[in-house]
Design a protein around this motif. Structure first.
Motif, mmCIF file in Angstrom:
data_model
loop_
_atom_site.group_PDB
_atom_site.id
_atom_site.type_symbol
_atom_site.label_atom_id
_atom_site.label_comp_id
_atom_site.label_asym_id
_atom_site.label_seq_id
_atom_site.Cartn_x
_atom_site.Cartn_y
_atom_site.Cartn_z
ATOM 1 N N ARG A 1 41.054 -20.759 -29.715
ATOM 2 C CA ARG A 1 40.241 -20.597 -30.930
ATOM 3 C C ARG A 1 39.768 -19.156 -31.113
ATOM 4 N N GLY A 2 40.201 -18.254 -30.226
ATOM 5 C CA GLY A 2 39.785 -16.858 -30.331
ATOM 6 C C GLY A 2 38.453 -16.571 -29.678
ATOM 7 N N LEU A 3 38.006 -17.450 -28.781
ATOM 8 C CA LEU A 3 36.739 -17.283 -28.061
ATOM 9 C C LEU A 3 37.079 -16.940 -26.619
ATOM 10 N N ILE A 4 36.943 -15.660 -26.247
ATOM 11 C CA ILE A 4 37.442 -15.221 -24.952
ATOM 12 C C ILE A 4 36.318 -14.742 -24.037
ATOM 13 N N GLN A 5 36.669 -14.629 -22.739
ATOM 14 C CA GLN A 5 35.766 -14.120 -21.698
ATOM 15 C C GLN A 5 34.520 -14.999 -21.540
ATOM 16 N N LEU A 6 34.707 -16.294 -21.557
ATOM 17 C CA LEU A 6 33.591 -17.234 -21.421
ATOM 18 C C LEU A 6 33.443 -17.780 -19.999
ATOM 19 N N LYS A 7 34.340 -17.408 -19.108
ATOM 20 C CA LYS A 7 34.248 -17.912 -17.743
ATOM 21 C C LYS A 7 33.028 -17.328 -17.047
ATOM 22 N N GLY A 8 32.291 -18.161 -16.346
ATOM 23 C CA GLY A 8 31.106 -17.705 -15.628
ATOM 24 C C GLY A 8 31.471 -16.792 -14.472
ATOM 25 N N HIS A 9 30.486 -16.053 -13.987
ATOM 26 C CA HIS A 9 30.715 -15.179 -12.846
ATOM 27 C C HIS A 9 31.194 -15.997 -11.656
ATOM 28 N N ARG A 10 32.104 -15.416 -10.879
ATOM 29 C CA ARG A 10 32.721 -16.144 -9.765
ATOM 30 C C ARG A 10 31.697 -16.677 -8.767
ATOM 31 N N SER A 11 30.527 -16.061 -8.692
ATOM 32 C CA SER A 11 29.530 -16.483 -7.712
ATOM 33 C C SER A 11 28.744 -17.714 -8.153
ATOM 34 N N VAL A 12 28.763 -18.016 -9.449
ATOM 35 C CA VAL A 12 27.978 -19.160 -9.942
ATOM 36 C C VAL A 12 28.827 -20.192 -10.667
ATOM 37 N N GLN B 1 0.832 -1.203 0.000
ATOM 38 C CA GLN B 1 0.000 0.000 0.000
ATOM 39 C C GLN B 1 0.871 1.259 0.000
ATOM 40 N N ASP B 2 0.436 2.243 -0.758
ATOM 41 C CA ASP B 2 1.090 3.550 -0.782
ATOM 42 C C ASP B 2 2.565 3.461 -1.176
ATOM 43 N N THR B 3 2.885 2.560 -2.096
ATOM 44 C CA THR B 3 4.268 2.451 -2.559
ATOM 45 C C THR B 3 4.610 3.619 -3.484
ATOM 46 N N ALA B 4 5.865 4.032 -3.473
ATOM 47 C CA ALA B 4 6.293 5.147 -4.329
ATOM 48 C C ALA B 4 6.510 4.693 -5.756
ATOM 49 N N TYR B 5 6.992 3.462 -5.934
ATOM 50 C CA TYR B 5 7.277 2.930 -7.273
ATOM 51 C C TYR B 5 7.528 1.428 -7.151
ATOM 52 N N VAL B 6 7.561 0.751 -8.281
ATOM 53 C CA VAL B 6 7.923 -0.670 -8.340
ATOM 54 C C VAL B 6 9.147 -0.800 -9.230
ATOM 55 N N HIS B 7 10.182 -1.437 -8.710
ATOM 56 C CA HIS B 7 11.455 -1.576 -9.413
ATOM 57 C C HIS B 7 11.697 -3.039 -9.766
ATOM 58 N N TYR B 8 12.151 -3.277 -10.990
ATOM 59 C CA TYR B 8 12.552 -4.644 -11.351
ATOM 60 C C TYR B 8 13.725 -4.594 -12.314
ATOM 61 N N THR B 9 14.370 -5.740 -12.489
ATOM 62 C CA THR B 9 15.542 -5.873 -13.353
ATOM 63 C C THR B 9 15.175 -6.807 -14.502
ATOM 64 N N PRO B 10 14.891 -6.275 -15.687
ATOM 65 C CA PRO B 10 14.423 -7.114 -16.789
ATOM 66 C C PRO B 10 15.380 -8.232 -17.188
ATOM 67 N N ASN B 11 16.682 -8.008 -17.020
ATOM 68 C CA ASN B 11 17.661 -9.043 -17.379
ATOM 69 C C ASN B 11 18.737 -9.104 -16.301
ATOM 70 N N GLU B 12 18.870 -10.278 -15.696
ATOM 71 C CA GLU B 12 19.911 -10.472 -14.685
ATOM 72 C C GLU B 12 21.170 -10.989 -15.380
ATOM 73 N N THR B 13 22.177 -10.148 -15.468
ATOM 74 C CA THR B 13 23.380 -10.448 -16.225
ATOM 75 C C THR B 13 24.103 -11.691 -15.721
ATOM 76 N N ILE B 14 24.134 -11.872 -14.416
ATOM 77 C CA ILE B 14 24.887 -12.988 -13.837
ATOM 78 C C ILE B 14 24.127 -14.296 -13.965
ATOM 79 N N GLY B 15 22.853 -14.285 -13.621
ATOM 80 C CA GLY B 15 22.070 -15.518 -13.627
ATOM 81 C C GLY B 15 21.504 -15.909 -14.973
ATOM 82 N N GLY B 16 21.478 -14.973 -15.921
ATOM 83 C CA GLY B 16 20.957 -15.292 -17.242
ATOM 84 C C GLY B 16 19.454 -15.464 -17.287
ATOM 85 N N VAL B 17 18.759 -14.723 -16.414
ATOM 86 C CA VAL B 17 17.297 -14.763 -16.366
ATOM 87 C C VAL B 17 16.758 -13.451 -16.925
ATOM 88 N N GLU B 18 15.767 -13.536 -17.814
ATOM 89 C CA GLU B 18 15.245 -12.329 -18.463
ATOM 90 C C GLU B 18 13.725 -12.366 -18.544
#
Length: 368
Positions: A326-337, A140-157
């Protein structure tokens, strides 16, 4: 031509044609005798760049006149504080949807300024899906609703835009706020459904150092919290066309080149189709394999950031070494997952994704 394909989650790959043009204009922008990095932000040369960049963004995203476009600094993380500072007004509550690590950071920051109500959470699903709209509860009486359309780390959109009028306790009058940092301009969106969106540039539209804020003008009439610094007031930047202080001029210039590139490709509908094609190539391989796995439920999989694991984590380092060869770089997952993550933002060419898929197929054949 580049010899690598950069799958970094950010700062991320930029269109090669953009970098080539920037190189050509590095010492002398359009006969001015100056590099863009040397220009006064109030000079006619840079003002031309900034105005054209904003207009191209408005054209691409169909942004009407009653929304202000701000070019700011401090990244999306700075907006975690600026949003409550500027939008709370005389209210004490704000609602947040918890879908992963970036929404969690936004929640933690907002908690310093107001009472945060979690309208919905994906915690029970281990943040591998987004909460269905019928699970949302607005306070009730909230100022706004905030969400994150795409979670970069978890890969959820989110593949849909929340309609707050359909949510228990919700109303179409409540401003919807979105952190679009990692899927901004990757597809069409209806700005009229939002009160405010913000996005760090370093994923899809430019280099690090620039954050774009698009805010509905009526929200600028809200008085910021007492003690809010001048530089943290949206009103300050709106009144001064983002020129209150020296903006990140070179980042705005590069963003302008990216806007032009997107227009030449055919706009947001065209880039969406290309992004869908790229994502499908990887997800189809994963789904057909017993060797690779994506933890995200199919309807909520990100088109931008694709996390995946190998059947045996002991193979991770070998996979990364051979991929880099093979020239495919930066494929390591985030350290948390852990695991792997392929970020395939707008500028990643289809050829890069095809090369990755071919490598993954060969690696599976050799190690299954």
């Amino acid at each position: 031509m580049r010899k690598i394909f950069n799958f970094s989650a950010g700062p991320a790959v930029l269109p090669e044609v953009v970098l080539q043009q920037a190189r050509e204009e590095m010492l002398d922008w359009h006969g001015s005798g100056m590099s863009v990095m040397e220009m006064s932000h109030r000079g006619k040369e840079f003002m031309t760049i900034a105005q054209q960049t904003e207009q191209d963004l408005r054209d691409l995203a169909n942004i009407p006149d009653h929304y202000k476009v701000l070019f700011l600094q401090g990244g999306a993380s700075g907006q975690f504080a600026m949003v409550p500072m500027n939008l709370l007004g005389n209210k004490k509550h704000a609602d947040y949807v918890h879908t992963g690590q970036w929404s969690e950071k936004a929640i933690a920051e907002a908690s310093s300024y107001c009472q945060v109500h979690i309208a919905a959470s994906a915690e029970k699903s281990a943040f591998n899906s987004v909460p269905a709209i019928d699970q949302w509860q607005i306070s009730q009486d909230t100022a706004y609703v905030h969400y994150t359309p795409n979670e970069t780390i978890g890969g959820v959109e989110f593949q849909w835009t929340p309609d707050l009028s359909m949510i228990a306790g919700g109303s179409s009058d409540i401003p919807l706020v979105a952190d679009m940092s990692s899927d901004f301009l990757s597809r069409p969106f209806d700005i009229n459904k939002f009160g405010l969106i913000y996005a760090g540039a370093q994923k899809n539209v430019g280099p690090a150092g620039l954050v774009i804020v698009i805010v509905r003008e009526d929200l600028l009439r809200i008085d910021p919290l007492s003690g809010t610094p001048t530089m943290y007031r949206y009103k300050t930047h709106a009144k001064n066309d983002s020129m209150y202080n020296t903006p990140p001029t070179y980042a705005i210039y590069i963003m302008g080149l990216v806007m032009r590139w997107l227009k030449q490709l055919g706009g947001l509908s065209a880039i969406e189709q290309r992004n869908l094609t790229k994502a499908k190539l990887i997800y189809d391989l994963i789904d057909a394999s017993q060797f690779y796995r994506c933890p995200v439920v199919t309807p909520d999989r990100s088109r931008m950031n694709i996390p995946f694991t190998l059947v045996d984590a002991a193979l991770d380092s070998i996979f990364l070494q051979q991929a880099e060869a093979r020239g495919l770089i930066q494929l390591k997952g985030h350290r948390s997952v852990g695991g792997m993550r392929a970020s395939i933002y707008n500028a990643m060419p289809v050829e890069g994704v095809q090369t990755l898929v071919t490598f993954m197929q060969e690696f599976e054949k050799n190690h299954a």
